[in-house]
Design a protein around this motif. Structure first.
Motif, PDB file in Angstrom:
ATOM      1  N   THR A  12       0.796  -1.233   0.000  1.00  0.00           N
ATOM      2  CA  THR A  12       0.000   0.000   0.000  1.00  0.00           C
ATOM      3  C   THR A  12       0.830   1.285   0.000  1.00  0.00           C
ATOM      4  OG1 THR A  12      -0.184  -0.309   2.375  1.00  0.00           O
ATOM      5  CG2 THR A  12      -2.079  -0.935   1.072  1.00  0.00           C
ATOM      6  N   PRO A  54      -4.922  -6.366   1.549  1.00  0.00           N
ATOM      7  CA  PRO A  54      -5.152  -6.249   3.000  1.00  0.00           C
ATOM      8  C   PRO A  54      -6.424  -6.931   3.518  1.00  0.00           C
ATOM      9  CG  PRO A  54      -4.596  -4.094   2.048  1.00  0.00           C
ATOM     10  CD  PRO A  54      -4.554  -5.076   0.937  1.00  0.00           C
ATOM     11  N   PRO A 113      -4.876   4.473  13.426  1.00  0.00           N
ATOM     12  CA  PRO A 113      -4.381   4.173  14.776  1.00  0.00           C
ATOM     13  C   PRO A 113      -5.317   4.687  15.865  1.00  0.00           C
ATOM     14  CG  PRO A 113      -2.737   5.425  13.490  1.00  0.00           C
ATOM     15  CD  PRO A 113      -3.884   5.170  12.587  1.00  0.00           C
ATOM     16  N   ILE A 160      -2.772  14.608  11.854  1.00  0.00           N
ATOM     17  CA  ILE A 160      -2.704  13.430  10.979  1.00  0.00           C
ATOM     18  C   ILE A 160      -1.493  13.621  10.072  1.00  0.00           C
ATOM     19  CG2 ILE A 160      -3.841  12.306   9.005  1.00  0.00           C
ATOM     20  CD1 ILE A 160      -6.516  12.851  10.401  1.00  0.00           C
ATOM     21  N   ALA A 168      -0.242   9.666   5.863  1.00  0.00           N
ATOM     22  CA  ALA A 168       0.250   8.419   5.260  1.00  0.00           C
ATOM     23  C   ALA A 168      -0.585   8.109   4.023  1.00  0.00           C
ATOM     24  CB  ALA A 168       0.129   7.279   6.270  1.00  0.00           C
ATOM     25  N   GLN A 215      -1.985   5.545   3.021  1.00  0.00           N
ATOM     26  CA  GLN A 215      -3.211   4.773   3.267  1.00  0.00           C
ATOM     27  C   GLN A 215      -4.323   5.656   3.825  1.00  0.00           C
ATOM     28  OE1 GLN A 215      -0.271   3.892   4.824  1.00  0.00           O
ATOM     29  NE2 GLN A 215       0.272   1.826   4.179  1.00  0.00           N
ATOM     30  N   HIS A 216      -3.944   6.683   4.539  1.00  0.00           N
ATOM     31  CA  HIS A 216      -4.972   7.607   5.040  1.00  0.00           C
ATOM     32  C   HIS A 216      -5.487   8.483   3.886  1.00  0.00           C
ATOM     33  CE1 HIS A 216      -7.286   9.855   7.957  1.00  0.00           C
ATOM     34  NE2 HIS A 216      -6.975  10.929   7.259  1.00  0.00           N
ATOM     35  N   ILE A 271      -3.721  20.634   9.829  1.00  0.00           N
ATOM     36  CA  ILE A 271      -3.138  21.304  10.990  1.00  0.00           C
ATOM     37  C   ILE A 271      -2.172  20.318  11.623  1.00  0.00           C
ATOM     38  CG2 ILE A 271      -3.629  22.283  13.274  1.00  0.00           C
ATOM     39  CD1 ILE A 271      -6.521  22.833  12.059  1.00  0.00           C
ATOM     40  N   ASN A 272      -0.915  20.705  11.686  1.00  0.00           N
ATOM     41  CA  ASN A 272       0.103  19.766  12.140  1.00  0.00           C
ATOM     42  C   ASN A 272       1.285  20.548  12.696  1.00  0.00           C
ATOM     43  OD1 ASN A 272       2.234  17.649  12.056  1.00  0.00           O
ATOM     44  ND2 ASN A 272       0.645  16.492  10.973  1.00  0.00           N
ATOM     45  N   THR A 273       1.923  19.985  13.727  1.00  0.00           N
ATOM     46  CA  THR A 273       3.095  20.658  14.300  1.00  0.00           C
ATOM     47  C   THR A 273       4.310  20.570  13.377  1.00  0.00           C
ATOM     48  OG1 THR A 273       3.379  18.608  15.519  1.00  0.00           O
ATOM     49  CG2 THR A 273       2.636  20.510  16.785  1.00  0.00           C
ATOM     50  N   ALA A 300       5.246  17.462   7.360  1.00  0.00           N
ATOM     51  CA  ALA A 300       4.353  16.295   7.343  1.00  0.00           C
ATOM     52  C   ALA A 300       3.780  16.119   5.932  1.00  0.00           C
ATOM     53  CB  ALA A 300       3.226  16.489   8.358  1.00  0.00           C
ATOM     54  N   GLY A 307       1.169  24.163  13.663  1.00  0.00           N
ATOM     55  CA  GLY A 307       0.985  24.523  15.061  1.00  0.00           C
ATOM     56  C   GLY A 307       0.386  23.381  15.854  1.00  0.00           C
ATOM     57  N   ALA A 362      -2.283  21.418  17.707  1.00  0.00           N
ATOM     58  CA  ALA A 362      -3.737  21.308  17.536  1.00  0.00           C
ATOM     59  C   ALA A 362      -4.497  21.917  18.707  1.00  0.00           C
ATOM     60  CB  ALA A 362      -4.129  19.837  17.391  1.00  0.00           C
TER      61      ALA A 362
HETATM   62  C1  LIG Z   1      -2.285  -2.133   4.937  1.00  0.00           C
HETATM   63  C2  LIG Z   1      -2.410  -0.837   5.679  1.00  0.00           C
HETATM   64  C3  LIG Z   1      -3.607  -0.156   5.639  1.00  0.00           C
HETATM   65  C4  LIG Z   1      -3.756   1.062   6.330  1.00  0.00           C
HETATM   66  N1  LIG Z   1      -4.965   1.704   6.248  1.00  0.00           N
HETATM   67  C5  LIG Z   1      -5.092   2.903   6.879  1.00  0.00           C
HETATM   68  C6  LIG Z   1      -6.321   3.621   6.779  1.00  0.00           C
HETATM   69  O1  LIG Z   1      -7.293   3.176   6.167  1.00  0.00           O
HETATM   70  N2  LIG Z   1      -6.403   4.829   7.407  1.00  0.00           N
HETATM   71  C7  LIG Z   1      -5.361   5.371   8.121  1.00  0.00           C
HETATM   72  O2  LIG Z   1      -5.523   6.455   8.652  1.00  0.00           O
HETATM   73  N3  LIG Z   1      -4.214   4.684   8.227  1.00  0.00           N
HETATM   74  C8  LIG Z   1      -4.050   3.475   7.640  1.00  0.00           C
HETATM   75  N4  LIG Z   1      -2.874   2.808   7.785  1.00  0.00           N
HETATM   76  C9  LIG Z   1      -1.862   3.352   8.727  1.00  0.00           C
HETATM   77  C10 LIG Z   1      -1.021   4.452   8.111  1.00  0.00           C
HETATM   78  O3  LIG Z   1       0.097   3.866   7.483  1.00  0.00           O
HETATM   79  C11 LIG Z   1      -0.513   5.414   9.204  1.00  0.00           C
HETATM   80  O4  LIG Z   1       0.188   4.673  10.172  1.00  0.00           O
HETATM   81  C12 LIG Z   1      -1.601   6.201   9.908  1.00  0.00           C
HETATM   82  O5  LIG Z   1      -2.465   6.811   8.962  1.00  0.00           O
HETATM   83  C13 LIG Z   1      -0.991   7.271  10.786  1.00  0.00           C
HETATM   84  O6  LIG Z   1      -1.987   7.873  11.564  1.00  0.00           O
HETATM   85  P1  LIG Z   1      -1.794   9.330  12.142  1.00  0.00           P
HETATM   86  O7  LIG Z   1      -1.561  10.256  11.035  1.00  0.00           O
HETATM   87  O8  LIG Z   1      -2.951   9.598  13.024  1.00  0.00           O
HETATM   88  O9  LIG Z   1      -0.544   9.160  13.091  1.00  0.00           O
HETATM   89  P2  LIG Z   1       0.973   9.561  12.900  1.00  0.00           P
HETATM   90  O10 LIG Z   1       1.527   9.082  11.634  1.00  0.00           O
HETATM   91  O11 LIG Z   1       1.648   9.186  14.165  1.00  0.00           O
HETATM   92  O12 LIG Z   1       0.935  11.131  12.786  1.00  0.00           O
HETATM   93  C14 LIG Z   1       0.637  11.985  13.807  1.00  0.00           C
HETATM   94  C15 LIG Z   1       0.845  13.388  13.284  1.00  0.00           C
HETATM   95  O13 LIG Z   1       0.443  14.307  14.258  1.00  0.00           O
HETATM   96  C16 LIG Z   1       1.371  15.376  14.296  1.00  0.00           C
HETATM   97  N5  LIG Z   1       1.293  15.946  15.645  1.00  0.00           N
HETATM   98  C17 LIG Z   1       1.838  15.488  16.798  1.00  0.00           C
HETATM   99  N6  LIG Z   1       1.486  16.262  17.830  1.00  0.00           N
HETATM  100  C18 LIG Z   1       0.690  17.215  17.335  1.00  0.00           C
HETATM  101  C19 LIG Z   1       0.000  18.319  17.911  1.00  0.00           C
HETATM  102  N7  LIG Z   1       0.059  18.579  19.226  1.00  0.00           N
HETATM  103  N8  LIG Z   1      -0.721  19.111  17.109  1.00  0.00           N
HETATM  104  C20 LIG Z   1      -0.801  18.872  15.778  1.00  0.00           C
HETATM  105  N9  LIG Z   1      -0.162  17.853  15.180  1.00  0.00           N
HETATM  106  C21 LIG Z   1       0.563  17.034  15.946  1.00  0.00           C
HETATM  107  C22 LIG Z   1       2.696  14.764  13.962  1.00  0.00           C
HETATM  108  O14 LIG Z   1       3.556  15.750  13.404  1.00  0.00           O
HETATM  109  C23 LIG Z   1       2.284  13.707  12.936  1.00  0.00           C
HETATM  110  O15 LIG Z   1       2.325  14.242  11.625  1.00  0.00           O
HETATM  111  C24 LIG Z   1      -2.696   1.598   7.097  1.00  0.00           C
HETATM  112  C25 LIG Z   1      -1.483   0.903   7.135  1.00  0.00           C
HETATM  113  C26 LIG Z   1      -1.330  -0.290   6.439  1.00  0.00           C
HETATM  114  C27 LIG Z   1       0.001  -0.990   6.489  1.00  0.00           C
END
Ligand SMILES: Cc1cc2nc3c(=O)[nH]c(=O)nc-3n(C[C@H](O)[C@H](O)[C@H](O)COP(=O)(O)OP(=O)(O)OC[C@H]3O[C@@H](n4cnc5c(N)ncnc54)[C@H](O)[C@@H]3O)c2cc1C
Lengths: 248, 323
Positions: A13, A36, B237, B267, B270, B272-273, B286-288, B292, B304, B306
């Protein structure tokens, strides 16, 4: 009960999708994986077998694809499938694939057939339903849970705003989505060793005219660069959303 | 020859999705120089049925049958296929939602009609019949030729503009003799929330990721969504951790949505998202972390924290809403 899990072989993916010309996927550097949703179906099928050893006889995976897909099939065997069937042909379109899988089911009389809600390459959501219609079996879509209670199967189906609990008798096709299993099962060392000696039955395709054909691919339109707005000026962003984008 | 559209109802009502679908089907009928019939299954009153006319259906066929109360893929397929044959439908259109995905592939085999699944535009050509759809989870698009005389299309949600007129359709209430042997699924229990805005229907979505740090921090996400009349979503997650319900999980393996406005907070973006939200008309992130990947797909960004940015946005929305 014999379970068949239909698996599709797709680019990982995170793969950067590129084409050679406008018709052919550039496969250089692509890591191929089990689709998946199919990986989750396989996981659930194995859980059902583990929990109901007397009832679930076997878990088989079926795949329509060329010999180059075999590593993905081996992976399914390493995860725990008992055996595998490969229909030796390119997957021309969903109709073609479903027609081949229907022959596989008829030849071995599988009771519960699991397909993923979509394949992450063509995003068609069609093979499972087509397969069921070829077989004249019932099908249930958007399945997020399969359980066996007192020897009977029950399914959870996602509906708008909620869930339904369904029961029906085998044989049928369940088209599964998120929720069917928590995490995909990972192949352990022992599984990988054992997979080497598990059989992959080779089947030649039956004549089927595909109904559709991909004539060309294109990349998504280029996005304009992000416009950054000072985090201390939320009013500016809201003003743009209201008056320029007109989305609020 | 004609075009047939299947219009699902929700407790007797149609919604924006239905009108989008009928608008699309009407445009399809116009391309083919023919008329559009809408098929409704279930209990829907005449005024509601008539509303489909405004979007271009010249005829509405309504079938009520106790046995068709719950979706049974095989039974619904039989009904729609019969209607398509009766009308000599050349194109059959359904929504690319759970129901459409359940029925369209079965119809395809029953009628030996090729499917264009999740199309987002009218065909670019009729001869050969060429449709356009997302593939590789939004990382590419494909032009696909459907080679059969009868074609089935499922329309991606929020991809086609509603066109409203003042047509008055002909309404036919049909009694349908369903072979009871076709209905094999038994619904034993239903657990659903009515009246809540569905994530897939929402025009505005505010979504939180792991950067929100804790489920206790969700109040401003919910407040902002409520203020904007939108729905809330989350990254995988976040739902895996149980911070938010699974229905909110957006992305390749969760819900695929295309709202007018998608606000991604904490967020990372990624692939996949993004696969689940890339068709949104306007993405705000909106991201720190200014690097990203979410900013590569966002139209507007704010760098900034969130928890500091959201209260300001909420105030700003309140200001314009009260003005
Ligand atoms: C087969 C497969 C399928 C998947 N399908 C999906 C899917 O359908 N949907 C999905 O979402 N993911 C999916 N994933 C997971 C994906 O790869 C990422 O791991 C996931 O999207 C990350 O979620 P996140 O952005 O919430 O977290 P993280 O990647 O941990 O990102 C967190 C973000 O928040 C920021 N941040 C931290 N603190 C703050 C703050 N105080 N204020 C503002 N920003 C801040 C950081 O800079 C970072 O960019 C899949 C993975 C696989 C392997």
């Amino acid at each position: 009960m014999k379970i068949l899990v239909c698996i599709s072989n797709v680019p990982d993916t995170t793969t950067r999708i590129r084409f050679t010309g406008s018709k052919k996927l550039d496969t250089a550097g692509i890591q191929w994986v089990i689709n998946p949703w199919d990986e989750l179906s396989l996981t659930r099928a194995l859980e059902l077998k583990d929990a109901n050893p007397g009832l679930v006889e076997s878990v088989t995976v079926a795949h329509v694809g060329p010999v180059s897909s075999e590593p993905t099939i081996r992976k399914a065997l390493a995860i725990g499938a008992d055996s595998a069937i490969r229909v030796n042909s390119d997957a021309h379109d969903a109709y073609f694939v479903a027609a081949q899988l229907a022959e596989v089911v008829k030849a071995d009389n599988f009771d519960l057939i699991l397909c993923g809600i979509e394949s992450s390459d063509f995003n068609g959501s069609t093979v499972g339903g087509m397969l069921a219609e070829f077989l004249q079996y019932p099908s249930v879509s958007a399945v997020s849970g399969i359980n066996i209670e007192n020897g009977n199967l029950s399914l959870t189906r996602e509906i708008d705003g909620g869930k339904e609990l369904l029961s029906l008798a085998v044989p049928f096709v369940a088209i599964v989505q998120k929720g069917i299993a928590k995490e995909p099962r990972i192949a352990a060392m022992r599984g990988i060793m054992m997979a080497r000696s598990k059989p992959i039955k080779l089947v030649e395709p039956v004549m089927t005219e595909p109904l559709t054909e991909i004539v060309s691919y294109e990349m998504p339109p280029e996005k304009e660069a992000c416009r950054f707005i000072d985090a201390d000026k939320p009013g500016e962003l809201i003003d743009i959303l209201q008056n320029v984008e007109k989305v609020i | 020859m004609s075009v047939l559209v299947y219009t699902e109802n929700w407790e007797g009502k149609f919604k924006k999705l239905s009108y989008e679908l009928v608008s699309y089907a009407a445009a399809m009928a116009e391309m083919l120089n023919t008329s559009l019939t809408a098929l409704s299954i279930g209990e829907v009153d005449s005024a509601e049925l008539e509303s489909l006319g405004r979007f271009g259906a010249s005829k509405i066929v309504s079938i009520e049958n106790e046995k068709l109360k719950n979706l049974d893929n095989q039974a619904y397929t039989a009904v729609i296929a019969d209607m398509a044959k009766k009308l000599g439908a050349r194109v059959i259109i359904l929504a690319n939602n759970n129901t459409g995905k359940a029925v369209a592939p079965r119809l395809s085999v029953k009628l030996k009609a090729g499917v264009g699944a999740g199309v987002s535009r009218l065909p670019s050509s009729l001869e050969p019949f060429t449709v356009y759809k997302r593939v590789y989870s939004g990382n590419a698009y494909a032009h696909i030729v459907i080679k059969t005389e009868v074609r089935i299309l499922t329309l991606a949600q929020n991809s086609f503009d509603i066109a409203e007129g003042d047509n008055k359709p002909e309404i036919e209430k049909l009694s349908y003799d369903l072979d009871p042997a076709l209905v094999k699924t038994e619904v034993r229990d239903v657990n659903k929330q009515s009246g809540k805005l569905l994530l897939t229907d929402a025009e505005i979505v505010v979504s939180g990721g792991r950067g929100m740090r804790s489920p206790d921090n969700w109040a401003p996400i919910v407040e902002l969504a409520d203020l904007l009349g939108g729905a809330t979503a989350c990254s995988r997650p976040v739902s895996d951790e149980g911070w938010r319900p699974h229905e909110e999980h957006t992305g390749q393996t969760g819900k695929i949505i295309a709202p007018d406005l998608y606000i991604a907070v904490g967020i990372s973006g990624a692939t996949q998202h993004i696969a689940g939200v890339s068709a949104s008309k306007c993405i705000v992130a909106i991201n720190t972390d200014k690097d990203a990947p979410v900013f590569d797909v966002a139209k507007y960004g704010m760098v900034g924290d969130a928890m500091k940015v959201l209260p300001g946005l909420i105030e700003a929305v309140k200001n314009v809403k009260s003005a």
